[in-house]
Design an enzyme around this catalytic site. Structure first.
Site, mmCIF file in Angstrom:
data_model
loop_
_atom_site.group_PDB
_atom_site.id
_atom_site.type_symbol
_atom_site.label_atom_id
_atom_site.label_comp_id
_atom_site.label_asym_id
_atom_site.label_seq_id
_atom_site.Cartn_x
_atom_site.Cartn_y
_atom_site.Cartn_z
ATOM 1 N N HIS A 192 30.964 -8.859 -39.560
ATOM 2 C CA HIS A 192 31.283 -9.939 -38.630
ATOM 3 C C HIS A 192 31.370 -9.367 -37.215
ATOM 4 O O HIS A 192 31.961 -8.310 -36.998
ATOM 5 C CB HIS A 192 32.606 -10.585 -39.043
ATOM 6 C CG HIS A 192 33.123 -11.577 -38.044
ATOM 7 N ND1 HIS A 192 32.318 -12.545 -37.487
ATOM 8 C CD2 HIS A 192 34.352 -11.731 -37.487
ATOM 9 C CE1 HIS A 192 33.036 -13.265 -36.643
ATOM 10 N NE2 HIS A 192 34.268 -12.792 -36.613
ATOM 11 N N ASN A 217 31.615 -13.394 -30.267
ATOM 12 C CA ASN A 217 31.996 -13.779 -31.624
ATOM 13 C C ASN A 217 31.595 -15.238 -31.849
ATOM 14 O O ASN A 217 32.162 -16.131 -31.225
ATOM 15 C CB ASN A 217 33.518 -13.587 -31.763
ATOM 16 C CG ASN A 217 34.044 -13.948 -33.134
ATOM 17 O OD1 ASN A 217 33.351 -14.572 -33.936
ATOM 18 N ND2 ASN A 217 35.283 -13.575 -33.395
ATOM 19 N N CYS A 235 35.348 -17.524 -39.679
ATOM 20 C CA CYS A 235 34.295 -16.505 -39.489
ATOM 21 C C CYS A 235 33.702 -16.028 -40.803
ATOM 22 O O CYS A 235 32.658 -15.376 -40.820
ATOM 23 C CB CYS A 235 34.844 -15.330 -38.692
ATOM 24 S SG CYS A 235 35.575 -15.835 -37.135
HETATM 25 O O1 UT7 Z 1 36.832 -13.571 -35.509
HETATM 26 C C1 UT7 Z 1 38.070 -13.672 -36.116
HETATM 27 C C2 UT7 Z 1 38.817 -12.453 -36.025
HETATM 28 N N1 UT7 Z 1 39.190 -12.191 -34.663
HETATM 29 C C3 UT7 Z 1 39.266 -10.968 -34.261
HETATM 30 O O2 UT7 Z 1 38.962 -10.078 -35.012
HETATM 31 C C4 UT7 Z 1 39.802 -10.709 -32.893
HETATM 32 C C5 UT7 Z 1 40.614 -9.462 -32.935
HETATM 33 N N2 UT7 Z 1 41.305 -9.147 -31.678
HETATM 34 C C6 UT7 Z 1 40.708 -8.575 -30.630
HETATM 35 O O3 UT7 Z 1 39.494 -8.458 -30.567
HETATM 36 C C7 UT7 Z 1 41.598 -8.037 -29.552
HETATM 37 O O4 UT7 Z 1 42.923 -8.119 -29.980
HETATM 38 C C8 UT7 Z 1 41.459 -8.740 -28.170
HETATM 39 C C9 UT7 Z 1 40.131 -8.366 -27.549
HETATM 40 C C10 UT7 Z 1 41.582 -10.218 -28.330
HETATM 41 C C11 UT7 Z 1 42.544 -8.255 -27.231
HETATM 42 O O5 UT7 Z 1 42.511 -6.844 -27.122
HETATM 43 P P1 UT7 Z 1 43.844 -5.993 -27.341
HETATM 44 O O6 UT7 Z 1 43.479 -4.602 -27.107
HETATM 45 O O7 UT7 Z 1 44.392 -6.341 -28.695
HETATM 46 O O8 UT7 Z 1 44.752 -6.513 -26.183
HETATM 47 P P2 UT7 Z 1 46.277 -6.998 -26.203
HETATM 48 O O9 UT7 Z 1 46.338 -8.439 -26.583
HETATM 49 O O10 UT7 Z 1 47.119 -6.028 -26.990
HETATM 50 O O11 UT7 Z 1 46.653 -6.821 -24.692
HETATM 51 C C12 UT7 Z 1 46.634 -5.531 -24.062
HETATM 52 C C13 UT7 Z 1 46.774 -5.717 -22.573
HETATM 53 C C14 UT7 Z 1 47.950 -6.607 -22.181
HETATM 54 O O12 UT7 Z 1 48.504 -6.091 -20.989
HETATM 55 P P3 UT7 Z 1 49.854 -5.216 -21.019
HETATM 56 O O13 UT7 Z 1 50.890 -6.082 -21.653
HETATM 57 O O14 UT7 Z 1 49.500 -3.998 -21.842
HETATM 58 O O15 UT7 Z 1 50.087 -4.914 -19.579
HETATM 59 C C15 UT7 Z 1 47.281 -7.935 -21.868
HETATM 60 O O16 UT7 Z 1 48.007 -8.712 -20.962
HETATM 61 O O17 UT7 Z 1 45.602 -6.348 -22.048
HETATM 62 C C16 UT7 Z 1 45.973 -7.509 -21.281
HETATM 63 N N3 UT7 Z 1 44.929 -8.508 -21.411
HETATM 64 C C17 UT7 Z 1 43.880 -8.586 -20.582
HETATM 65 N N4 UT7 Z 1 43.520 -7.853 -19.509
HETATM 66 C C18 UT7 Z 1 42.381 -8.185 -18.879
HETATM 67 C C19 UT7 Z 1 44.825 -9.468 -22.359
HETATM 68 N N5 UT7 Z 1 43.704 -10.198 -22.148
HETATM 69 C C20 UT7 Z 1 43.118 -9.662 -21.041
HETATM 70 C C21 UT7 Z 1 41.937 -9.975 -20.341
HETATM 71 N N6 UT7 Z 1 41.608 -9.208 -19.268
HETATM 72 N N7 UT7 Z 1 41.119 -10.984 -20.710
#
Ligand code: UT7
Length: 332
Positions: free
Chosen positions: A255, A285, A114
């Site tokens: 970004h 993204n 990125c």
């Molecule tokens: O471009 C390069 C750099 N990349 C980035 O900067 C990406 C950075 N990361 C992010 O944008 C975020 O971490 C994500 C959007 C990918 C994920 O968001 P998050 O708030 O970090 O979610 P998480 O992985 O901590 O998951 C939180 C909850 C989990 O459920 P529990 O364990 O709390 O019950 C996941 O299972 O959200 C759940 N979850 C979803 N729920 C609905 C994970 N993916 C999904 C989904 N839909 N697609």
């Protein structure tokens, strides 16, 4: 001494839209969750067999026309991409040069995920300032849809396809030069964002195919925290070095990975909403294409004018990061 001026911006997005509702049909998610956690509403997806060079050539065409230079005068083509048409060769930059019908020209890719477009900007600046090149075409082009595992609910909904491009040209006028580009990396974080299979470490095999190891694997939550920290400190260093404050910046272009990251970084740096360019809701993204696509969006909205001060702020797989500070200097 020659200086490097940022002369034009262009972009191309494929017309096909994939909405959050489309993801509701293929993974366990909801429009509400994606919107709340990322700000993304939709992203663009290229057609089957439409590769990064196709998107990149279309974006480049716009940037060349807006710069008002002849194709024959381009003496270097750099394409930032981690979704090249071919894994090893030829480079996507070679293919873009050929699609644009440029005469034989030095062309190569840079791989910095990125942060790729900021890396390409730094390379173009160095070539121009050294006197080796006069007009450099830089492109960020990605078809992430080709490396997504559409069963990976933690990652697949974030990314989209698209391309952006710019012309960096030699100038004798220091007032219109790119002020500074600072890039860095730390490979100790290689496991945060990775396509583990298909390269020399794990060459293509039945296992690579079955485990979808050629697809992107991302530890989203850990990456999120590092992204906020790094995107903030990166710009703090740049502003301190040049003794400037947020008020000196007309357009802050971070970004476009996640609206929550953009908001947190903007708040930490003291950038307001008016000066911060946001396109993550429309395009998701798009990795190396994200910053030039965002700049092009603001340009087409009539917001970016000659002489405006622009600040790029990028972060991505590697890990890599970088920022670029410049005056937008379209040819008069
Ligand atoms: O471009 C390069 C750099 N990349 C980035 O900067 C990406 C950075 N990361 C992010 O944008 C975020 O971490 C994500 C959007 C990918 C994920 O968001 P998050 O708030 O970090 O979610 P998480 O992985 O901590 O998951 C939180 C909850 C989990 O459920 P529990 O364990 O709390 O019950 C996941 O299972 O959200 C759940 N979850 C979803 N729920 C609905 C994970 N993916 C999904 C989904 N839909 N697609």
């Amino acid at each position: 001494m020659a200086y490097a001026a940022f002369r034009s911006i262009g972009a191309y997005v494929p017309p096909k839209i994939m909405t959050n509702a489309d993801f509701e049909k293929i993974i366990d998610t909801s429009d509400e969750w994606i919107t709340k956690r990322t700000g993304i509403k939709e992203r663009r997806i290229s057609e089957v067999n439409e590769a990064s060079s196709d998107l990149g050539a279309k974006a480049a065409q716009v940037a060349i026309e807006r710069a008002g230079i002849a194709k024959e005068d381009i003496d270097l083509v750099i394409c930032a991409t981690v979704t090249p048409d071919y894994l090893c060769m030829p480079s996507t930059a070679c293919l873009i040069a050929s699609k644009l019908e440029l005469p034989p020209v030095q062309a190569f890719d840079v791989s910095a995920a990125c942060t790729g477009f900021v890396y390409a900007t730094s390379v173009a600046k160095a070539f121009v300032e050294s006197g080796m090149k006069k007009n450099v075409l830089i492109i960020g082009a990605e078809t992430y849809s080709s490396i997504l595992d559409y069963t990976d609910r933690g990652t697949c909904f974030i990314f989209g396809d698209g391309a952006g491009a710019a012309i960096i040209s030699a100038t004798e006028n220091k007032e219109e030069s790119i002020i500074d580009v600072n890039c860095s990396s730390d490979g100790n974080y290689e496991d945060l964002i990775k396509t583990p299979g298909g390269g020399s470490k794990h060459p293509c095999s039945q296992e690579v195919l079955e485990q979808k190891m050629a697809c992107i694997k991302m530890k989203g939550n850990e990456t999120f925290k590092l992204a906020v920290r790094t995107l903030t400190s990166d710009v703090e260093v740049m502003m301190k070095k040049h003794n400037i404050t947020p008020e000196d910046i007309n357009h802050f272009i971070p970004h476009q990975a996640n609206m929550r990251i953009i908001t947190a970084v903007g708040k930490a740096l003291g950038m307001n909403e008016e000066q911060t360019v946001v396109t993550v809701d429309k395009y998701g993204n798009t990795s190396a294409a994200s910053i030039p696509m965002a700049m092009n969006y603001a340009y087409e909205q009539g917001k970016i004018k000659a002489g405006d001060t622009v600040l790029f702020d990028a972060f991505g797989g590697g890990l890599t990061w970088g920022s670029a500070l410049f005056k937008f200097a379209p040819k008069k």
